[in-house]
Design an enzyme around this catalytic site. Structure first.
Site, short mmCIF file in Angstrom:
data_model
loop_
_atom_site.label_atom_id
_atom_site.label_comp_id
_atom_site.label_asym_id
_atom_site.label_seq_id
_atom_site.Cartn_x
_atom_site.Cartn_y
_atom_site.Cartn_z
N HIS A 100 -17.60 22.02 -6.66
CA HIS A 100 -17.39 20.83 -5.84
C HIS A 100 -17.24 21.21 -4.37
CE1 HIS A 100 -17.28 17.84 -8.90
NE2 HIS A 100 -16.25 18.38 -9.55
N GLU A 153 -20.63 15.82 -10.57
CA GLU A 153 -20.14 16.59 -11.72
C GLU A 153 -21.24 17.47 -12.30
OE1 GLU A 153 -17.06 16.96 -12.44
OE2 GLU A 153 -16.47 15.43 -11.00
N HIS A 209 -16.26 25.50 -11.95
CA HIS A 209 -16.71 24.12 -11.78
C HIS A 209 -16.06 23.49 -10.55
CE1 HIS A 209 -17.52 19.86 -12.92
NE2 HIS A 209 -16.31 19.69 -12.40
N GLU A 210 -14.74 23.69 -10.41
CA GLU A 210 -14.03 23.14 -9.25
C GLU A 210 -14.58 23.74 -7.94
OE1 GLU A 210 -11.95 20.62 -9.29
OE2 GLU A 210 -12.20 20.52 -11.46
#
Ligand SMILES: [Zn+2]
Length: 421
Positions: A286, A364, A282-283
């Site tokens: 970004h 997100e 997930h990071e």
């Protein structure tokens, strides 16, 4: 522009923002309380009733405290501005320091004294939050000694980093004429980029210990994931977040090839390696979507606007008088203008908050979608559920409150999107 108009605009923004804050907070408390008796439908198989109720109580306690601290901050702000606090401090320091210290020392002293008094005023609030609320719900792991040490270190680092930067900005304001704000902008941008490198390597280690990730299996998984995503980092670190709090987290710090991956030890204790992998994916999402770079560009762009506005305000007597301060006649007003601007803008910026939150929530969702392609959606779901539970985040926020403030989508929306992936 007249002083009266400045006062009127400031008071309107201040009172309106406070009213909205209190109204939203009371909505949030009512909503969470109304859903306290039962775990909401999509979570009733995974979240126990007592965990749900603990999250509700924690949310209500924090929100109630938020109402108190917002009201307090508003009172302090009125005290600094319209009631003449900053004016009185300025007159005292100008008389005491200017004759022997000169213009620069007087301006730095004004900032220093303001920073010190603000920190002292905020400390009781910070103390209450840590040793009453966080303590009560079992999150706090700080002793009073560590708390006071942090406060002292924070002030010291703030002084060591902030005062030289401030001196440079004040010098630029003095020396570079009417386009000083462009120079100040370049200086500020350079400083922000420098901090991207200095913060993880020099400042954060003053407060926490960082050790290389020792778990070979997990390290191997992460390396494979990063290769798959075409991502390079300069090391995997574990941070002893458990020294202060039971809340868990993971983040990237730094820029370019100096990036490091940091896991809170509290996160690693709680999640299985495949879950950690999904959180990291997930990071990486970004980064892959350039959210980090875009955020930085936005901040840099807004800084230019802010500084241009400050440059204009600083030349208007009404700006000072409307905010309760008499500008200096025989000394420069740069420090005074900078302080007043920092005090006066947040009530106006409050109304931009929902837009920022909206953009952040969109990011997100994008990062989650990326994580689903690079790792397992189920593992991300189960990791998020554990984090929601451990952090006692409510699963039933008031929809309007969430829309206004939440930088992350509410649990129900986020997990629903993952389930569709
Ligand atoms: Zn994220």
């Amino acid at each position: 522009m007249q002083a009266f108009h400045v006062s009127l605009a400031f008071c309107t923004a201040l009172l309106l923002s406070l009213a909205i804050k209190l109204w939203l907070a009371s909505r949030q408390m009512r909503h969470v309380h109304a859903h306290r008796a039962q775990v909401p439908a999509p979570f009733d198989a995974t979240i126990a009733l007592d965990a749900h109720q603990r999250a509700a109580d924690y949310t209500i306690a924090r929100t109630r405290f938020g109402m108190l601290s917002e009201s307090f901050s508003t009172a302090v702000l009125v005290g600094w501005t319209l009631l003449g606090g900053l004016d009185a401090l300025n007159i005292q320091l100008r008389n005491a320091v200017l004759p022997w210290g000169g213009e620069m020392v007087y301006q730095l002293a004004l900032f220093g004294a303001f920073g010190l008094i603000s920190a002292l005023l905020e400390m009781p609030m910070e103390w209450y939050k840590t040793f009453r609320i966080e303590q009560h719900f079992g999150f706090n792991r700080m002793s009073l000694g560590l708390f006071l040490g942090d406060q002292a270190k924070g002030l010291l680092v703030g002084g060591l980093v902030g005062l030289p930067l401030l001196a440079a900005v004040l010098w630029v304001m003095q020396a570079t004429g009417s386009f000083w704000w462009l120079w100040a902008w370049a200086l500020w941008t350079g400083f922000m980029l420098l901090m991207q490198v200095l913060y993880p390597t020099v400042i954060a280690p003053l407060f926490n210990r960082f050790t290389p990730l020792a778990d070979a299996e997990l390290a191997g998984r992460i390396q494979t994931l990063m290769q798959r995503c075409g991502f390079q980092a300069k090391g995997l670190f574990v941070m002893d977040g458990s020294r202060r709090s039971a809340h868990g987290n993971a983040y990237f710090a730094g820029m370019g090839r100096a990036k490091r991956v940091v896991f809170f030890d509290t996160l690693l204790e709680r999640l299985q390696p495949p879950e950690v992998e999904a959180v990291l994916a997930h990071e990486l999402g970004h980064f892959s979507h350039h959210h980090v770079r875009r955020r930085m560009a936005l901040v840099i762009g807004l800084s230019a606007l802010g500084l241009a506005l400050l440059a204009w305000c600083a030349g208007q007597t009404a700006f000072y008088q409307g905010l309760g301060v008499q500008p200096n006649v025989l000394a420069p007003n740069h420090a005074l203008a900078l302080l007043l601007f920092m005090l006066a803008t947040p009530p106006f910026l409050y109304f931009v908050g929902p837009l920022m939150a909206q953009l952040s929530r969109r990011d997100e969702f994008q990062a989650d979608a990326y994580a689903c392609r690079q790792a397992s959606p189920q593992q991300l779901s189960s990791a998020l559920l554990k984090l929601y539970e451990d952090n006692a985040s409510t699963l039933t926020p008031d929809p309007l409150y969430a829309r206004f403030y939440y930088s992350h989508p509410p649990a129900s929306e986020r997990l629903a999107a993952l389930a569709r992936a």
